[in-house]
Design an enzyme around this catalytic site. Structure first.
Site, PDB file in Angstrom:
ATOM      1  N   SER A  18       0.800  -1.073  -0.169  1.00  0.00           N
ATOM      2  CA  SER A  18      -0.189   0.069   0.038  1.00  0.00           C
ATOM      3  C   SER A  18       0.958   1.058  -0.010  1.00  0.00           C
ATOM      4  O   SER A  18       1.721   1.660  -0.936  1.00  0.00           O
ATOM      5  CB  SER A  18      -0.861  -0.062   1.289  1.00  0.00           C
ATOM      6  OG  SER A  18      -2.023   0.709   1.159  1.00  0.00           O
ATOM      7  N   ASP A  30      -6.008  -3.379  -2.511  1.00  0.00           N
ATOM      8  CA  ASP A  30      -4.750  -3.081  -1.371  1.00  0.00           C
ATOM      9  C   ASP A  30      -4.226  -4.330  -1.026  1.00  0.00           C
ATOM     10  O   ASP A  30      -4.890  -5.371  -0.439  1.00  0.00           O
ATOM     11  CB  ASP A  30      -5.474  -2.170  -0.355  1.00  0.00           C
ATOM     12  CG  ASP A  30      -4.416  -1.536   0.551  1.00  0.00           C
ATOM     13  OD1 ASP A  30      -3.337  -2.099   0.726  1.00  0.00           O
ATOM     14  OD2 ASP A  30      -4.654  -0.495   0.934  1.00  0.00           O
TER      15      ASP A  30
END
Length: 312
Positions: free
Chosen positions: A44, A171
């Site tokens: 991320s 993500d």
């Protein structure tokens, strides 16, 4: 000795590791700290940092990126879209990443990288990797921005990222918000680096104490008692498992973790107003960690990475 840098996910809290690394980098005579690592793994926001370091950016430049573009990236949509769409539009993030990465591909990176995401259609882990093994024949051709948008597509915060093949990616924090264990597996299981010859530094984005109070008599708790604490507990447990995996594979003495504990609710994934505080904490923690870095990670630069496949 092989050296690994692992960076957690955490949205705008990525200011902390960026500031931390900037402080360490101050003593490197203008070199990027990325030049001292043989493998960089990031999830991320940590993935964005890893990709930038892989291209040769200095940590100070990455910190400036967060300061300059953070408020634009986390600019909320109108109230009417609150429950039907992601909290933030992808376009500001995409535009900021295009400014940073331009038209670079993963094959342009100077360091071995792993950037995890998750395939929304199948639930499988989807990892972007540099061409550091003979099996990795395709990712090096892909735009860096594709990997950046995929690993940072946090559910409810940003829209799903569709890659060039049409796969729906979200993500990487869903599977490996702390990617230290993933990094250790790659080092030993894929790259074949000998156990005892690998040092890993894992950098988090700050952490909060777990405050789930079980009923001492029955432990019978419902939605009200759990609330968002269930997510916090899940992420903490995932991080603990990942860190323990790295220690088991590489040896406890070879795995180091930097992730200061802060007050509950002090920072959030989109709390751009706290950028100066995150920057300050990163600087303080970096100053304290300098002896460790000079003893273990900064004695020499990493050997030049030679990918098995290269861009024409």
């Amino acid at each position: 000795m092989y050296k690994i840098l692992s960076i957690d996910g955490g949205g705008i809290k990525g200011v902390f590791p960026a500031s931390f690394l900037t402080t360490i980098e101050e003593d490197l005579d203008g070199k990027s700290i990325g030049e001292y690592f043989d493998l960089i793994v990031g999830t991320s926001t940590g993935g964005l940092i890893a990709l930038a370091l892989g291209l040769g950016y200095k940590a100070s430049e990455i910190l400036e990126f967060y300061e300059n573009y953070g408020p634009q990236i986390f600019e909320r949509r109108g109230f009417l879209s609150k429950y039907s769409k992601a909290k933030y539009a992808q376009e500001p993030l995409k535009k900021a990443l295009q400014e940073l990465f331009q038209d670079k591909n993963i094959g342009d990176c100077r360091t071995r990288l792993i950037i995890p995401s998750v395939n929304l259609d199948t639930g499988e882990v989807y990892m972007y990797k540099t061409a550091h093994h003979e099996r990795f024949r395709s990712d090096y051709k892909k735009p860096i921005i594709e990997a950046a948008l995929a690993t940072s597509a946090a559910p409810t915060y940003f829209p799903v990222q569709f890659d060039s093949s049409g796969a729906a990616l979200v993500d990487g924090g869903i599977c490996a918000n702390n990617p230290a264990g993933l990094a250790a597996v790659e080092a030993v299981g894929v790259l074949g680096w000998p156990v005892g010859k690998v040092q890993l530094i894992s950098i988090g984005c700050t952490m909060e104490p777990i405050v789930v109070d079980a009923d001492s008599s029955t432990g019978d708790m419902g939605m009200v008692q759990w609330g968002m604490n269930l997510l916090h507990l899940t992420m903490a447990a995932q991080s603990s498992l990942s860190y323990g995996t790295a220690q088991l594979l590489l040896g406890q003495q070879n795995v180091h973790r930097i992730c200061p504990v802060v007050g509950n609710g002090k920072f959030s994934l989109d709390g751009v107003e706290k950028i100066p505080e995150l920057k300050g904490i990163g600087s303080v923690e970096g100053r304290k960690a300098k002896p460790l870095f000079w003893d273990v990670f900064l004695k020499r630069e990493a050997e030049v990475f030679q990918p098995l496949y290269q861009l024409v």
